[in-house]
Scaffold this motif. Sequence first.
Motif, PDB file in Angstrom:
ATOM      1  N   ASP A  68      29.145  31.197  37.386  1.00  0.00           N
ATOM      2  CA  ASP A  68      30.561  31.540  37.231  1.00  0.00           C
ATOM      3  C   ASP A  68      31.479  30.553  37.951  1.00  0.00           C
ATOM      4  OD1 ASP A  68      30.161  33.821  35.650  1.00  0.00           O
ATOM      5  OD2 ASP A  68      29.877  35.099  37.415  1.00  0.00           O
ATOM      6  N   PHE A  69      30.927  29.672  38.777  1.00  0.00           N
ATOM      7  CA  PHE A  69      31.746  28.736  39.528  1.00  0.00           C
ATOM      8  C   PHE A  69      31.914  27.397  38.817  1.00  0.00           C
ATOM      9  CE2 PHE A  69      30.403  31.788  42.744  1.00  0.00           C
ATOM     10  CZ  PHE A  69      31.648  32.151  43.216  1.00  0.00           C
ATOM     11  N   GLU A  70      31.363  27.262  37.622  1.00  0.00           N
ATOM     12  CA  GLU A  70      31.617  26.087  36.799  1.00  0.00           C
ATOM     13  C   GLU A  70      33.035  26.229  36.253  1.00  0.00           C
ATOM     14  OE1 GLU A  70      32.248  23.869  33.418  1.00  0.00           O
ATOM     15  OE2 GLU A  70      31.591  25.910  33.040  1.00  0.00           O
ATOM     16  N   LEU A  71      33.831  25.172  36.319  1.00  0.00           N
ATOM     17  CA  LEU A  71      35.265  25.239  36.044  1.00  0.00           C
ATOM     18  C   LEU A  71      35.604  25.881  34.699  1.00  0.00           C
ATOM     19  CD1 LEU A  71      38.162  24.663  36.890  1.00  0.00           C
ATOM     20  CD2 LEU A  71      37.909  22.378  35.896  1.00  0.00           C
ATOM     21  N   GLN A  72      34.987  25.437  33.621  1.00  0.00           N
ATOM     22  CA  GLN A  72      35.322  25.986  32.304  1.00  0.00           C
ATOM     23  C   GLN A  72      34.973  27.470  32.196  1.00  0.00           C
ATOM     24  OE1 GLN A  72      37.206  24.553  29.974  1.00  0.00           O
ATOM     25  NE2 GLN A  72      37.393  22.962  31.509  1.00  0.00           N
ATOM     26  N   ARG A  73      33.863  27.843  32.785  1.00  0.00           N
ATOM     27  CA  ARG A  73      33.486  29.267  32.777  1.00  0.00           C
ATOM     28  C   ARG A  73      34.447  30.090  33.638  1.00  0.00           C
ATOM     29  NH1 ARG A  73      27.752  31.894  32.138  1.00  0.00           N
ATOM     30  NH2 ARG A  73      28.335  34.040  32.527  1.00  0.00           N
ATOM     31  N   MET A  74      34.868  29.526  34.771  1.00  0.00           N
ATOM     32  CA  MET A  74      35.808  30.218  35.637  1.00  0.00           C
ATOM     33  C   MET A  74      37.139  30.449  34.907  1.00  0.00           C
ATOM     34  SD  MET A  74      36.990  29.220  39.499  1.00  0.00           S
ATOM     35  CE  MET A  74      35.313  29.275  40.131  1.00  0.00           C
ATOM     36  N   ILE A  75      37.603  29.441  34.172  1.00  0.00           N
ATOM     37  CA  ILE A  75      38.848  29.561  33.406  1.00  0.00           C
ATOM     38  C   ILE A  75      38.694  30.629  32.326  1.00  0.00           C
ATOM     39  CG2 ILE A  75      40.369  28.365  31.773  1.00  0.00           C
ATOM     40  CD1 ILE A  75      39.839  25.812  33.493  1.00  0.00           C
ATOM     41  N   LYS A  76      37.560  30.617  31.624  1.00  0.00           N
ATOM     42  CA  LYS A  76      37.310  31.618  30.584  1.00  0.00           C
ATOM     43  C   LYS A  76      37.256  33.015  31.191  1.00  0.00           C
ATOM     44  CE  LYS A  76      34.165  32.796  26.841  1.00  0.00           C
ATOM     45  NZ  LYS A  76      32.949  32.433  26.134  1.00  0.00           N
ATOM     46  N   ASN A  77      36.564  33.178  32.316  1.00  0.00           N
ATOM     47  CA  ASN A  77      36.488  34.483  32.980  1.00  0.00           C
ATOM     48  C   ASN A  77      37.863  34.959  33.428  1.00  0.00           C
ATOM     49  OD1 ASN A  77      33.719  34.831  32.707  1.00  0.00           O
ATOM     50  ND2 ASN A  77      33.247  33.904  34.667  1.00  0.00           N
ATOM     51  N   LEU A  78      38.669  34.043  33.950  1.00  0.00           N
ATOM     52  CA  LEU A  78      40.012  34.416  34.387  1.00  0.00           C
ATOM     53  C   LEU A  78      40.866  34.834  33.192  1.00  0.00           C
ATOM     54  CD1 LEU A  78      41.916  34.790  36.737  1.00  0.00           C
ATOM     55  CD2 LEU A  78      42.542  32.382  36.555  1.00  0.00           C
ATOM     56  N   ASP A  79      40.728  34.140  32.064  1.00  0.00           N
ATOM     57  CA  ASP A  79      41.444  34.536  30.839  1.00  0.00           C
ATOM     58  C   ASP A  79      41.047  35.945  30.424  1.00  0.00           C
ATOM     59  OD1 ASP A  79      42.876  32.186  30.596  1.00  0.00           O
ATOM     60  OD2 ASP A  79      41.470  31.274  29.164  1.00  0.00           O
ATOM     61  N   HIS A  80      39.747  36.240  30.433  1.00  0.00           N
ATOM     62  CA  HIS A  80      39.265  37.586  30.084  1.00  0.00           C
ATOM     63  C   HIS A  80      39.795  38.619  31.079  1.00  0.00           C
ATOM     64  CE1 HIS A  80      36.648  36.574  26.779  1.00  0.00           C
ATOM     65  NE2 HIS A  80      36.095  35.619  27.500  1.00  0.00           N
ATOM     66  N   TYR A  81      39.825  38.246  32.331  1.00  0.00           N
ATOM     67  CA  TYR A  81      40.289  39.133  33.406  1.00  0.00           C
ATOM     68  C   TYR A  81      41.757  39.513  33.183  1.00  0.00           C
ATOM     69  CZ  TYR A  81      39.763  40.711  38.309  1.00  0.00           C
ATOM     70  OH  TYR A  81      39.649  41.431  39.462  1.00  0.00           O
ATOM     71  N   VAL A  82      42.566  38.499  32.853  1.00  0.00           N
ATOM     72  CA  VAL A  82      43.987  38.752  32.584  1.00  0.00           C
ATOM     73  C   VAL A  82      44.133  39.593  31.322  1.00  0.00           C
ATOM     74  CG1 VAL A  82      46.182  37.663  31.969  1.00  0.00           C
ATOM     75  CG2 VAL A  82      44.804  36.721  33.835  1.00  0.00           C
ATOM     76  N   ASP A  83      43.362  39.284  30.283  1.00  0.00           N
ATOM     77  CA  ASP A  83      43.401  40.098  29.057  1.00  0.00           C
ATOM     78  C   ASP A  83      43.040  41.548  29.359  1.00  0.00           C
ATOM     79  OD1 ASP A  83      44.144  37.916  27.546  1.00  0.00           O
ATOM     80  OD2 ASP A  83      42.122  37.553  26.755  1.00  0.00           O
ATOM     81  N   PHE A  84      42.043  41.746  30.224  1.00  0.00           N
ATOM     82  CA  PHE A  84      41.655  43.090  30.620  1.00  0.00           C
ATOM     83  C   PHE A  84      42.807  43.805  31.315  1.00  0.00           C
ATOM     84  CE2 PHE A  84      40.314  45.640  34.280  1.00  0.00           C
ATOM     85  CZ  PHE A  84      39.780  46.729  33.607  1.00  0.00           C
ATOM     86  N   MET A  85      43.442  43.125  32.251  1.00  0.00           N
ATOM     87  CA  MET A  85      44.560  43.737  32.972  1.00  0.00           C
ATOM     88  C   MET A  85      45.721  44.030  32.010  1.00  0.00           C
ATOM     89  SD  MET A  85      44.743  42.053  36.748  1.00  0.00           S
ATOM     90  CE  MET A  85      44.575  40.348  36.296  1.00  0.00           C
ATOM     91  N   ARG A  86      45.921  43.159  31.060  1.00  0.00           N
ATOM     92  CA  ARG A  86      47.022  43.314  30.112  1.00  0.00           C
ATOM     93  C   ARG A  86      46.750  44.451  29.133  1.00  0.00           C
ATOM     94  NH1 ARG A  86      48.129  37.892  27.850  1.00  0.00           N
ATOM     95  NH2 ARG A  86      49.466  37.604  29.647  1.00  0.00           N
ATOM     96  N   GLY A  87      45.519  44.568  28.658  1.00  0.00           N
ATOM     97  CA  GLY A  87      45.233  45.537  27.610  1.00  0.00           C
ATOM     98  C   GLY A  87      44.318  46.687  27.983  1.00  0.00           C
ATOM     99  N   GLY A  88      43.676  46.614  29.130  1.00  0.00           N
ATOM    100  CA  GLY A  88      42.768  47.669  29.522  1.00  0.00           C
ATOM    101  C   GLY A  88      41.456  47.619  28.750  1.00  0.00           C
ATOM    102  N   LEU A  89      40.743  48.716  28.788  1.00  0.00           N
ATOM    103  CA  LEU A  89      39.435  48.779  28.131  1.00  0.00           C
ATOM    104  C   LEU A  89      39.484  49.396  26.733  1.00  0.00           C
ATOM    105  CD1 LEU A  89      37.262  49.998  31.142  1.00  0.00           C
ATOM    106  CD2 LEU A  89      37.264  47.732  30.112  1.00  0.00           C
ATOM    107  N   GLY A  90      40.549  50.121  26.448  1.00  0.00           N
ATOM    108  CA  GLY A  90      40.633  50.826  25.160  1.00  0.00           C
ATOM    109  C   GLY A  90      40.804  49.874  23.992  1.00  0.00           C
ATOM    110  N   ARG A  91      40.341  50.314  22.835  1.00  0.00           N
ATOM    111  CA  ARG A  91      40.480  49.534  21.618  1.00  0.00           C
ATOM    112  C   ARG A  91      41.919  49.535  21.158  1.00  0.00           C
ATOM    113  NH1 ARG A  91      35.515  50.495  17.591  1.00  0.00           N
ATOM    114  NH2 ARG A  91      36.834  49.175  16.323  1.00  0.00           N
ATOM    115  N   SER A  92      42.340  48.441  20.574  1.00  0.00           N
ATOM    116  CA  SER A  92      43.681  48.379  19.999  1.00  0.00           C
ATOM    117  C   SER A  92      43.708  49.203  18.723  1.00  0.00           C
ATOM    118  CB  SER A  92      44.046  46.939  19.665  1.00  0.00           C
ATOM    119  OG  SER A  92      44.023  46.140  20.810  1.00  0.00           O
ATOM    120  N   GLU A  93      44.746  49.951  18.558  1.00  0.00           N
ATOM    121  CA  GLU A  93      44.866  50.781  17.353  1.00  0.00           C
ATOM    122  C   GLU A  93      45.601  50.057  16.276  1.00  0.00           C
ATOM    123  OE1 GLU A  93      43.398  53.794  16.975  1.00  0.00           O
ATOM    124  OE2 GLU A  93      42.577  53.509  18.967  1.00  0.00           O
TER     125      GLU A  93
END
Length: 93
Positions: A68-93
């Motif tokens: 997870d400390f490889e730069l590209q993977r870290m950026i991808k994980n952070l993007d997913h993390y922000v998406d999670f915070m923005r949308g939560g775990l529920g499915r979009s309707e």
Amino acid sequence: MFMKEKGNKIYEIAKDTLGSSTEKLLEEMIKETIKNGDFKEEFSKDFLVRTISYLFVHFDEILYKEEDFELQRMIKNLDHYVDFMRGGLGRSE
């Protein structure tokens, strides 16, 4: 990951060099986003600041495997993390 150094001399040196604390900077960014109306109104400012600050400060505790400390993977994980915070775990309707 910088937060893991708290209590070590390097932490104080870096903090002095960077100036404003990471937590304070993050809090100001969150408050500005609240002011812009980018969060749901039902969440209080205090709840948003504490929750988002905690999630960002502890990012490295959630994604801590060596790969997870490889730069590209870290950026991808952070993007997913922000998406999670923005949308939560529920499915979009």
